[in-house]
Design an enzyme around this catalytic site. Structure first.
Site: not given
Lengths: 95, 488
Positions: B78, B158, B182
């Site tokens: 990420k 997210s 998330s």
């Protein structure tokens, strides 16, 4: 509590975000919607309740007060938009 | 021959050790799949040359019969994790061209275990969002689509890039982070497994901070076993993060398949709000039934402060974010938009560099922390947080684990939710876990009427990730695995 346009401008100033005049009314509306949503918390009786400071009960860790890192100015300024002689460059702040 | 990219981490690990193929071949297979999958927009940066170099190093180790737990396994990272010398921007414009001179502890742990990084994954800007629509690099497409439909759906957020990349088999597993849901919400929306461990299990050092008292790193993986393998490698105590906890990391894989006979599973009545969709309700009942059939005891419980978790979160998280994001000033890194003076430079830089949702949250956070409002908002929210945690502490006297839905609905279309507060409701089932610092795992458990994956969530006692893996594995055994039909 409700946020008016003057408050939006004051908060934006505190947050150091330039807000365009035409965006202020919409922002005020959005902030008020969020604040209205969190108003629900007024239903909760919190008398005598201690505010959360740590979700996991742990003792504050201690370490020896010694230098563990440093002496790398090149690393520190590497990503800066403007530098000179290992210093960050900013617009003039004193006359 | 099976496609190399369709192997799970556990399968690839065994075959790499048996020398059925090399780490370089496996990495090349992923690199070529990534190139063919750019339409998903899951990666914001691809690092094929770095990946190949690392895969060669893994092959050298494997040849000698050495190597770590993830030796030669290609992962996506990420964009929130600092990766030395590689694009790290939290998918924000304000961190333009930022390349850290250091490595986050979690990625360092993964690389020490032999993992190969394929690139950086798309996400909501600064991890603020539930649909991956706030990324400066554009939205991510969910590999899943509705039956008989070509319409693109969001992967959740997210960690939308992480979830989409895992579901699309363009990485073997991915790192993710979870502040209010998330990891678990995008996992649920993409038919993948995501675990947010207990606060303190993984070091937060080198992860771009959003809300420091809530943020935790965890993996998104194709199945429960892979998630267990990844979390074991990611977790550690770290002198650079004083909130990381000094206790041994168990071998999570060892509990998979262990009987759940006698396990007490709590069903909290507050997670059945008015208007809960009937298919989510049915999924939840079926999940409880599966566990019961395997010997678990189902216990009705009450977590009375559940409905206050989300409003309290929308004070605590923006407040902490407004403080954490104060560092983006156009001086030390990233974007600078010149102004008339220093203050004007700050203001122009932050106006241009932060997206709409980030600005909104910084403003809300600034407001609730401003003079005269601190007690009414922030302190009040932290008191409510104490009550939320107390609800769980009491529940643990009656149950070992809690079962809930992971999300209120299946994946939705981009642009479908424009009202910020309505978007926040996506995290209604996941956010309590962050507020109480507990571990939570999302595991796919069925399909919606429209053919989209739906997930269940298990919530555990602090540092009892083992029971979560054990129980999630039991659900996975009953529900089977979920693979998106390839259209991209």
């Amino acid at each position: 509590m409700s946020v008016d346009e003057k408050t939006v401008r004051r908060v934006a100033r505190l947050a150091r975000i330039k807000v365009k005049d035409e965006d202020v009314p919409q922002l005020a509306g959005e902030l008020n919607a969020i604040l209205a949503f969190v108003e629900q918390l007024n239903e909760v009786d919190v008398s005598g309740v201690v505010p959360m400071t740590s979700v996991v009960a742990t003792k504050m860790k201690m370490r020896d007060d010694v230098v563990t890192d440093g002496h790398k100015p090149k690393d520190i300024i590497q990503n800066a938009p403007a530098t000179e002689d290992d210093f960050f460059m900013v617009p003039k702040v004193v006359e | 021959m099976t496609k190399l990219t369709s192997l799970t981490i556990a399968e690839a690990r065994a075959k790499l050790r048996a020398k059925e193929f090399s780490a370089l071949e496996l990495t090349d297979a992923y690199i070529s799949s990534i190139e063919k999958s750019r339409t998903l927009n899951a990666y914001v940066v691809e690092t094929p040359e770095l990946a190949r170099a690392r895969a060669r190093a893994s092959d050298a180790k494997l040849a000698k019969g050495e190597g770590g737990a993830l030796e030669g396994i290609p992962l996506g990272i990420k964009d929130l994790f600092a990766t030395k010398g590689v694009h790290t921007q939290a998918c924000s414009h304000i961190l333009d061209k930022f390349q850290p001179t250091y490595e986050s502890t979690v990625t360092a742990n993964l690389f020490d275990a032999g993992a190969v990084m394929l690139g950086k994954l798309n996400m909501d800007e600064f991890a603020m969002g539930s649909s991956n629509e706030t990324s400066y690099y554009g939205p991510v497409a969910n590999p899943w689509r509705r039956k008989n439909s070509n319409a693109t759906l969001v992967p959740g957020g997210s960690s939308g890039g992480s979830a989409a990349a895992v579901a699309a088999h363009i990485c073997a597993g991915a790192t993710a982070t979870d502040t209010g849901g998330s990891i678990r919400q995008p996992a649920a929306l993409t038919g993948t497994v995501g675990i947010k461990p207990t606060y303190g299990r993984c070091s937060r050092w080198g992860i771009v901070a959003f809300a420091s008292s809530l943020d935790q790193a965890g993996p998104i993986a194709r199945d429960v076993r892979d998630a267990a393998i990844m979390l074991k490698a990611m977790a550690s105590v770290d002198p650079k993060d004083t909130t990381s906890v000094d206790r041994p990391v168990p071998d999570y894989e060892a509990v998979l398949g262990k009987s759940i006979k006698g396990l007490r599973v709590g069903i909290p009545k507050e997670y059945r709000p008015e208007g809960l969709s009937s298919e989510i309700d049915a999924l939840w009942n079926r999940g409880a039934q599966w566990l019961k059939e395997q010997g678990a005891e189902i216990v009705e419980i009450s977590l009375p402060h559940t409905k206050y978790a989300l409003p309290a979160y929308y004070i605590v998280a923006p407040a902490e974010a407004s403080s954490n994001l104060a560092r983006y000033d156009g001086v030390r890194y990233g974007l600078r938009v010149p102004g008339d003076d220093l203050i004007d430079t700050y203001e122009r830089t932050r106006a241009a560099g932060f997206g709409r949702e980030v600005q909104r949250r910084v403003l809300i956070g600034t407001y609730v922390l401003s003079a005269g409002y601190y007690d009414a908002y922030y302190v009040k929210a932290q008191k409510v947080r104490t009550l939320i945690k107390r609800d769980f502490d009491e529940a643990w006297n009656k149950v070992d684990v809690v079962l809930t839905p992971a999300t209120p609905s299946a994946a939705f279309a981009p642009g479908e939710i424009t009202d910020p507060v309505e978007m926040y409701l996506n995290d209604v089932f996941t956010v309590t876990v962050n507020m109480a610092g507990l571990p939570g795992i999302a595991v796919p458990a069925g399909f919606s009427e429209q053919g989209l994956p739906l997930g269940l969530q298990l919530i555990g006692k602090p540092f009892d990730e083992e029971t979560l893996f054990q129980t999630a594995f039991a659900i996975e055994q009953a529900a089977g695995k979920f693979t998106a039909p390839q259209w991209w």
